[in-house]
Design a protein around this motif. Structure first.
Motif, PDB file in Angstrom:
ATOM      1  N   GLY A  60      72.001 -83.240 -61.798  1.00  0.00           N
ATOM      2  CA  GLY A  60      71.950 -84.649 -61.421  1.00  0.00           C
ATOM      3  C   GLY A  60      72.368 -85.594 -62.544  1.00  0.00           C
ATOM      4  O   GLY A  60      72.886 -86.683 -62.295  1.00  0.00           O
ATOM      5  N   THR A  61      72.161 -85.182 -63.774  1.00  0.00           N
ATOM      6  CA  THR A  61      72.578 -85.985 -64.924  1.00  0.00           C
ATOM      7  C   THR A  61      74.101 -86.035 -65.019  1.00  0.00           C
ATOM      8  O   THR A  61      74.690 -87.085 -65.258  1.00  0.00           O
ATOM      9  N   HIS A  62      74.728 -84.884 -64.819  1.00  0.00           N
ATOM     10  CA  HIS A  62      76.180 -84.782 -64.977  1.00  0.00           C
ATOM     11  C   HIS A  62      76.951 -85.146 -63.714  1.00  0.00           C
ATOM     12  O   HIS A  62      78.076 -85.651 -63.809  1.00  0.00           O
ATOM     13  N   PRO A  64      75.759 -87.057 -60.562  1.00  0.00           N
ATOM     14  CA  PRO A  64      74.749 -87.726 -59.736  1.00  0.00           C
ATOM     15  C   PRO A  64      75.188 -87.910 -58.279  1.00  0.00           C
ATOM     16  O   PRO A  64      76.354 -88.223 -58.010  1.00  0.00           O
ATOM     17  N   ASP A  65      74.236 -87.705 -57.354  1.00  0.00           N
ATOM     18  CA  ASP A  65      74.568 -87.865 -55.942  1.00  0.00           C
ATOM     19  C   ASP A  65      74.716 -89.329 -55.544  1.00  0.00           C
ATOM     20  O   ASP A  65      75.072 -89.630 -54.407  1.00  0.00           O
ATOM     21  N   THR A  66      74.483 -90.222 -56.484  1.00  0.00           N
ATOM     22  CA  THR A  66      74.705 -91.651 -56.239  1.00  0.00           C
ATOM     23  C   THR A  66      76.134 -92.063 -56.592  1.00  0.00           C
ATOM     24  O   THR A  66      76.537 -93.181 -56.318  1.00  0.00           O
ATOM     25  N   ASP A  67      76.890 -91.144 -57.187  1.00  0.00           N
ATOM     26  CA  ASP A  67      78.265 -91.428 -57.589  1.00  0.00           C
ATOM     27  C   ASP A  67      79.212 -90.986 -56.474  1.00  0.00           C
ATOM     28  O   ASP A  67      79.286 -89.800 -56.154  1.00  0.00           O
TER      29      ASP A  67
END
Length: 159
Positions: A60-62, A64-67
């Protein structure tokens, strides 16, 4: 030596869009994963295990599902990026072990292809890759066929 673990789970839904992926290969199945990317739980768990072993954060850091850049992303491409980050940081993969938990479809006949695909993506020998498939004995969401999960362990060393 450094060890990392990873876990991922995704809901399964019946779909006409038959693109069910595990360990980078497409498997014929009447369901697909509900996910921001392609929902490949095996690769997602493996990425978390590799990043964890290297102390480089998590998937999630690399990614992210928000991207929006990762909407419908091919998890194999994410794994290639993960491998590159490991190499840049001076790490080599010694071995990986993945357990996929799913009631159906049966995966035994697909495991050799999965291992070959991961060997290609990670540039490691087949002898360094273990993949196992388990059912959940008809218990909980996985056992009812509503979800698929994977656990992964990775051993890496500093180069």
């Amino acid at each position: 030596m450094r060890v990392g673990t990873g876990y991922d789970i995704h809901q399964l839904v019946v779909s006409k869009e038959l693109d069910f992926k595990l360990s980078g290969i497409s498997i014929p199945f009447e369901k697909r994963c509900v996910a921001h990317s392609d929902g490949d739980v095996a690769i997602h768990a493996l990425i978390d295990a590799l990043f964890g072993a290297a102390a480089l954060g998590d998937i999630g850091t690399h990614f992210p599902d928000t991207d929006p850049a990762y909407k419908n992303a091919d998890s194999a491409q994410l794994l290639l990026h993960c491998r590159q980050l490991l190499e840049i940081n001076g790490f080599v993969i010694e071995n990986i072990d993945i357990t996929i938990i799913i009631e159906k479809p049966k995966l035994a006949s697909y495991i050799p292809s999965m291992r070959n695909k991961l060997s290609e993506l990670l540039n490691i020998n087949l002898s360094q890759i273990s993949i196992k498939a388990k059912t959940n004995e008809q218990l909980d969401a996985i056992g009812r066929g509503e979800a698929v999960a994977a656990q992964a362990t990775a051993l890496i060393v500093e180069n």
